[in-house]
Design a protein around this motif. Structure first.
Motif, short mmCIF file in Angstrom:
data_model
loop_
_atom_site.label_atom_id
_atom_site.label_comp_id
_atom_site.label_asym_id
_atom_site.label_seq_id
_atom_site.Cartn_x
_atom_site.Cartn_y
_atom_site.Cartn_z
N ALA A 7 -8.18 6.37 -12.66
CA ALA A 7 -7.53 6.15 -13.96
C ALA A 7 -6.48 7.21 -14.23
CB ALA A 7 -8.58 6.13 -15.07
N MET A 8 -6.78 8.44 -13.86
CA MET A 8 -5.80 9.52 -14.02
C MET A 8 -4.57 9.28 -13.14
SD MET A 8 -8.50 12.72 -14.09
CE MET A 8 -7.21 13.95 -13.94
N GLU A 9 -4.79 8.78 -11.93
CA GLU A 9 -3.66 8.48 -11.04
C GLU A 9 -2.81 7.35 -11.61
OE1 GLU A 9 -1.14 8.21 -7.60
OE2 GLU A 9 -2.23 9.80 -8.66
N VAL A 10 -3.46 6.31 -12.14
CA VAL A 10 -2.70 5.21 -12.74
C VAL A 10 -1.88 5.73 -13.91
CG1 VAL A 10 -2.94 3.08 -14.08
CG2 VAL A 10 -4.26 3.39 -11.99
N LEU A 38 0.82 -1.21 0.00
CA LEU A 38 0.00 0.00 0.00
C LEU A 38 0.85 1.27 0.00
CD1 LEU A 38 -2.79 -1.07 2.52
CD2 LEU A 38 -2.81 -1.19 0.03
N GLY A 39 2.12 1.15 0.36
CA GLY A 39 2.99 2.32 0.40
C GLY A 39 3.58 2.70 -0.94
N ASP A 40 3.58 1.77 -1.90
CA ASP A 40 4.08 2.08 -3.23
C ASP A 40 2.97 2.73 -4.07
OD1 ASP A 40 4.41 1.16 -6.26
OD2 ASP A 40 6.42 1.21 -5.37
N ARG A 41 3.24 3.91 -4.58
CA ARG A 41 2.18 4.68 -5.25
C ARG A 41 1.61 3.93 -6.46
NH1 ARG A 41 2.73 10.72 -8.04
NH2 ARG A 41 0.52 10.91 -8.59
N ARG A 42 2.48 3.32 -7.25
CA ARG A 42 2.03 2.61 -8.44
C ARG A 42 1.15 1.42 -8.07
NH1 ARG A 42 0.67 2.39 -13.75
NH2 ARG A 42 1.20 0.41 -14.69
N ILE A 43 1.64 0.58 -7.16
CA ILE A 43 0.88 -0.61 -6.77
C ILE A 43 -0.43 -0.20 -6.12
CG2 ILE A 43 0.89 -2.68 -5.35
CD1 ILE A 43 3.93 -2.74 -5.60
N GLY A 68 -19.52 6.57 -8.68
CA GLY A 68 -18.54 5.57 -9.05
C GLY A 68 -17.73 5.97 -10.28
N THR A 69 -18.40 6.56 -11.27
CA THR A 69 -17.69 7.00 -12.47
C THR A 69 -16.69 8.09 -12.13
OG1 THR A 69 -19.56 6.45 -13.91
CG2 THR A 69 -17.96 8.05 -14.76
N LEU A 70 -17.08 9.03 -11.28
CA LEU A 70 -16.15 10.09 -10.87
C LEU A 70 -14.92 9.50 -10.18
CD1 LEU A 70 -15.46 13.08 -10.47
CD2 LEU A 70 -16.85 13.03 -8.38
N CYS A 71 -15.14 8.57 -9.24
CA CYS A 71 -14.01 7.95 -8.54
C CYS A 71 -13.11 7.17 -9.49
CB CYS A 71 -14.53 7.01 -7.45
SG CYS A 71 -15.34 7.85 -6.07
N CYS A 72 -13.72 6.45 -10.43
CA CYS A 72 -12.93 5.64 -11.36
C CYS A 72 -12.13 6.51 -12.32
CB CYS A 72 -13.85 4.70 -12.14
SG CYS A 72 -14.57 3.39 -11.11
N VAL A 73 -12.70 7.63 -12.75
CA VAL A 73 -11.95 8.54 -13.63
C VAL A 73 -10.74 9.10 -12.89
CG1 VAL A 73 -12.04 10.79 -14.79
CG2 VAL A 73 -13.89 9.13 -15.12
#
Length: 441
Positions: A423-426, A249-254, A415-420
């Protein structure tokens, strides 16, 4: 060690598109070039060890489904209490978080085959004790918790072992998809078959059948998979498990990839959790409840089968962020109060969007270091089950104050707002370039 994608900027240059080799590259992999010829899912079934893992998964899943139904009926027969009967079912979800965090280190600290076989034997022992006529209700509920606590360790270890057997490339994605398809299919037929079984066999007799499925799964895993050494270990188990959870959980990517695997699932369960209430709101018969509950799993299976059989690894990678971002939009049909046929179509589309997980599975296994893989997979499984339970509870609580159609529509928007945002963070943490014809320098 797989590369960890961080926030570092990299220069990018275009390269000709190349298909990635389809053979396993993980240390100790059992895949050989000749054994992976074919197309789509056939390449996964060409690997002998995977066939044993697949069969064991189907058997253990059958055991879990039968035990859930049998135990629920048995507790109700013994107590006459709807609350205790429902609790017998709900206890299958609650211990996931505890087992997935405090016991996750088991997946990396001990040889994987030993962990899988012991987990099956523990579940078989619990089923045997449940089947005894003298076992009281309190013990039945405690044994149900024990099986649930072991489940994330078993699932996480199996996922990590899948990467050893199939490699961490496209074959892993296809193998993982096949196991998910079996799980979704169990939602469609498992409970129906369990109900038919209980018409001929008493609940404790059904639990004996569960005992047999767990023992058969253990035998398949013991005889059909290779012994592989532990990935890492040392120190107290609980401290080792919690340290792994902190690393994951500490690794930003993972962390971003995990959240993109978890959060859509938290929202998409709302229509299924509220199916009975929605049918009552519309004034339709109970037959529609089953149809409302099974349509989304049908869409999920269809989406996974298409993505696994028809799309290339690059194609699966390209659909991850668009499908994850837009997969909940069909739920916006609910507040419009269309005919039920349109609602079923919306559920089918929302389920098919689950195909994004094939590409995301690949990104996740690439991002996790080898020595952390078992703990990461266990945390993933525990978090997924827990967050779905949270989603169901929140949807039910909201439906106490608003109409079901309003709640499901709100779930689609939120849910769509959270997922968008996820996705931007990924994307900010870095998209693997090798599947898109690019390479980082």
């Amino acid at each position: 060690m797989p590369k960890l994608y961080g926030d570092r900027r990299a220069r990018v240059r275009l390269l000709p598109m190349q298909e990635e080799p389809q053979t396993a590259t993980a240390p100790g992999s059992s895949v050989d070039p000749a054994g992976t010829r074919g197309s789509g899912y056939r390449r996964a079934f060409a690997v002998r060890e995977f066939r044993f893992v697949f069969a064991a998964h189907a058997l253990s899943l059958l055991g879990v489904v039968v035990s859930e139904i049998a135990l629920t009926v048995l507790v109700y027969e013994l107590t006459g209490s709807p609350l205790l009967s429902a609790l017998a079912f709900a206890l299958g979800f609650l211990p996931y978080l505890v087992g997935g965090t405090l016991l996750s280190g088991v997946a990396d600290r001990f040889p994987a085959r030993r962990v899988l076989v012991v987990c099956d034997l523990v579940c078989a022992g619990c089923a045997a004790l449940m089947a005894l006529p003298a076992t009281p209700v309190v013990a039945l509920l405690g044994l149900r918790c024990a099986i649930a606590a072991v489940s994330p360790v078993f699932s996480g270890t199996r996922m990590a072992t899948l990467a050893d057997i199939l490699g961490d490339g496209d074959l892993f994605v296809l193998g993982r998809s096949l196991l998910r398809i079996v799980s979704q299919s169990a939602v469609l037929v498992g409970f129906g078959l369990g109900g038919v079984l209980l018409a001929f066999v008493p609940p404790r007799g059904a639990l004996v059948i569960t005992l047999g499925t767990f023992l058969a799964s253990a035998l398949l895993l013991r005889l059909g998979t290779r012994r592989r050494p532990a990935r890492s270990g040392g120190g107290a188990l609980m401290r080792y498990s919690l340290a792994g959870t902190r690393q994951v959980l500490g690794d930003r990517r993972i962390r971003a990839l995990l959240l993109l695997l978890w959060v859509p699932s938290m929202f998409v369960v709302a229509p299924e959790a509220l199916a009975a209430a929605y049918a009552d709101e519309l004034g339709v018969g109970t037959a529609w409840v089953g149809l409302l509950m099974c349509t989304m799993p049908v869409g999920t299976i269809a989406g996974e089968l298409y993505a696994g059989a028809a799309l290339s690894p690059a194609g699966r990678s390209r659909i991850v962020l668009p499908l994850a971002s837009c997969g909940l939009l069909p739920l916006l049909a609910y507040p419009l109060h269309p005919d039920l046929g349109w609602i079923l179509l919306a559920l089918l589309l929302a389920g098919s969007a689950g195909a994004y997980t094939l590409g995301l599975d690949r990104w996740f296994v690439d991002a996790v270091p080898e020595e952390l893989r078992g703990r990461a997979m266990t945390v993933h499984t525990a978090g997924l089950m827990t967050i779905q339970g949270v989603g169901m509870a929140l949807a039910g609580a909201a439906a106490e104050f608003w109409a079901v159609s309003t709640v499901v529509g709100g779930v689609g928007v939120l849910g769509t707002l959270c997922c968008v945002l996820l996705a931007m963070e990924v994307r900010r943490t870095g998209i693997p370039r090798r599947e898109t014809g690019l390479t980082t320098i």
